[in-house]
Write an enzyme that holds these catalytic residues in place. Sequence first.
Site, PDB file in Angstrom:
ATOM      1  N   ASP A  91       3.755  11.526   2.823  1.00 29.01           N
ATOM      2  CA  ASP A  91       3.233  12.699   3.541  1.00 29.01           C
ATOM      3  C   ASP A  91       4.277  13.138   4.558  1.00 29.01           C
ATOM      4  O   ASP A  91       5.134  12.348   4.975  1.00 29.01           O
ATOM      5  CB  ASP A  91       1.908  12.373   4.243  1.00 29.01           C
ATOM      6  CG  ASP A  91       1.054  13.621   4.476  1.00 29.01           C
ATOM      7  OD1 ASP A  91       0.040  13.797   3.768  1.00 29.01           O
ATOM      8  OD2 ASP A  91       1.400  14.428   5.375  1.00 29.01           O
ATOM      9  N   ASN A 109       0.599  16.120  -5.098  1.00 25.76           N
ATOM     10  CA  ASN A 109      -0.600  16.776  -4.572  1.00 25.76           C
ATOM     11  C   ASN A 109      -0.349  17.598  -3.308  1.00 25.76           C
ATOM     12  O   ASN A 109      -1.123  18.501  -2.993  1.00 25.76           O
ATOM     13  CB  ASN A 109      -1.622  15.656  -4.293  1.00 25.76           C
ATOM     14  CG  ASN A 109      -2.755  16.105  -3.429  1.00 25.76           C
ATOM     15  OD1 ASN A 109      -3.688  16.750  -3.892  1.00 25.76           O
ATOM     16  ND2 ASN A 109      -2.691  15.768  -2.135  1.00 25.76           N
ATOM     17  N   TYR A 118       0.022  31.683  -2.491  1.00 24.35           N
ATOM     18  CA  TYR A 118      -0.669  30.452  -2.908  1.00 24.35           C
ATOM     19  C   TYR A 118      -1.029  30.527  -4.394  1.00 24.35           C
ATOM     20  O   TYR A 118      -0.811  29.573  -5.144  1.00 24.35           O
ATOM     21  CB  TYR A 118      -1.911  30.262  -2.038  1.00 24.35           C
ATOM     22  CG  TYR A 118      -2.666  28.973  -2.263  1.00 24.35           C
ATOM     23  CD1 TYR A 118      -2.164  27.750  -1.818  1.00 24.35           C
ATOM     24  CD2 TYR A 118      -3.903  28.976  -2.915  1.00 24.35           C
ATOM     25  CE1 TYR A 118      -2.874  26.574  -2.008  1.00 24.35           C
ATOM     26  CE2 TYR A 118      -4.617  27.809  -3.104  1.00 24.35           C
ATOM     27  CZ  TYR A 118      -4.098  26.606  -2.656  1.00 24.35           C
ATOM     28  OH  TYR A 118      -4.809  25.433  -2.847  1.00 24.35           O
ATOM     29  N   LYS A 121       0.330  28.090  -7.312  1.00 27.89           N
ATOM     30  CA  LYS A 121      -0.571  27.266  -8.137  1.00 27.89           C
ATOM     31  C   LYS A 121      -0.458  27.640  -9.615  1.00 27.89           C
ATOM     32  O   LYS A 121      -0.511  26.771 -10.489  1.00 27.89           O
ATOM     33  CB  LYS A 121      -2.007  27.402  -7.627  1.00 27.89           C
ATOM     34  CG  LYS A 121      -2.222  26.791  -6.236  1.00 27.89           C
ATOM     35  CD  LYS A 121      -1.830  25.323  -6.185  1.00 27.89           C
ATOM     36  CE  LYS A 121      -2.220  24.630  -4.895  1.00 27.89           C
ATOM     37  NZ  LYS A 121      -1.842  23.219  -4.858  1.00 27.89           N
ATOM     38  N   THR A 165     -12.154  19.341   2.704  1.00 27.84           N
ATOM     39  CA  THR A 165     -10.971  18.715   3.311  1.00 27.84           C
ATOM     40  C   THR A 165     -10.559  19.550   4.522  1.00 27.84           C
ATOM     41  O   THR A 165     -11.067  20.660   4.709  1.00 27.84           O
ATOM     42  CB  THR A 165      -9.776  18.706   2.327  1.00 27.84           C
ATOM     43  OG1 THR A 165      -9.352  20.069   2.147  1.00 27.84           O
ATOM     44  CG2 THR A 165     -10.109  18.087   0.982  1.00 27.84           C
TER      45      THR A 165
END
Length: 276
Positions: free
Chosen positions: A61, A114, A180, A184, A215
Amino acid sequence: MISGRIGKQVSTNCVQKRFGRCEMTGRFAGKVALVTGASSGIGRASALAFAREGAKVVVADIVDEERDETVSAIKAAGGEAIFVQTDVSKAAEVEVLIDKAVQTFGRLDYAHNNAGIEGIIAPTADCTEENWDRVITTTLKGVWLCMKYEIPQMLKQGGGAIVNTASVAGLIGFPGLPAYGAAKGGIVQVTRTAALEYATAGIRVNAVCPGGVRTPMLQRFKDLTGQTEEQMGALDPMQRVAAPEEIAEAAIWLCSDAASFVTGVPMPVDGGQVTQ
Ligand code: NAD
């Protein structure tokens, strides 16, 4: 209401042996899994799920190690994990990440690429160049860079499995998210491309395409749009958002031998959103 294994406290398959040694059991025993964006949300749930199934986990991360709680959660449950601070948009850092994974655990069997960011919400004409570059560089280039350095290691070992986190926003249009959505949609295409390239080399490459997931990213969408979780959940036929564990379960299934004939698939995990 979410039931079953979802939301349960993690415990790994640590069988306590004599002399205090732990030996991992489970369908990923002896395997090594790498998860990016693993300090939060879907990535954290995926790292915990790989560990529960017996894998040694490389938690990557951009946050400082002090801010990561995933590694300590895995260790507390009897698993093995290391943290590698990595900005997935930087080739040199991704190269070091893969080197550290292999130096520490000797191999790399599974990768869940991810990490991603959503950027600002603004229609196409109002999307800034800075936002476009930042979202594409982290969210799309980051996934490609991870595959670029993971695949040679998997080829050396004779195989592996990769799952990339795309989104329903890579399958259908979402007003206000041009960068975005492009990132994707791009992840879906690099997934298909790599799946075809390495199909005979024992490397399967798939993507999960989540709908709304509870999240910190979803919280940011709620803050920006003023929508409630119920309103976001109403986008799909199941009328709710997902728990991060529900995406993680799909990702680890795609990596597992249970999915041995599955490659190149952008799998919606979306409560039926894109099938409407
Ligand atoms: P999150 O913000 O909770 O977690 C993202 C993690 O990625 C964070 O820990 C963050 O520090 C890390 N990260 C950000 N930039 C990074 C970089 N350059 N290098 C390494 N790590 C970086 O969000 P989440 O909802 O868990 O999102 C995970 C993935 O799922 C993202 O790719 C996101 O686009 C995708 N997704 C989320 C939803 C949703 O509703 N939450 C829906 C569809 C897809």
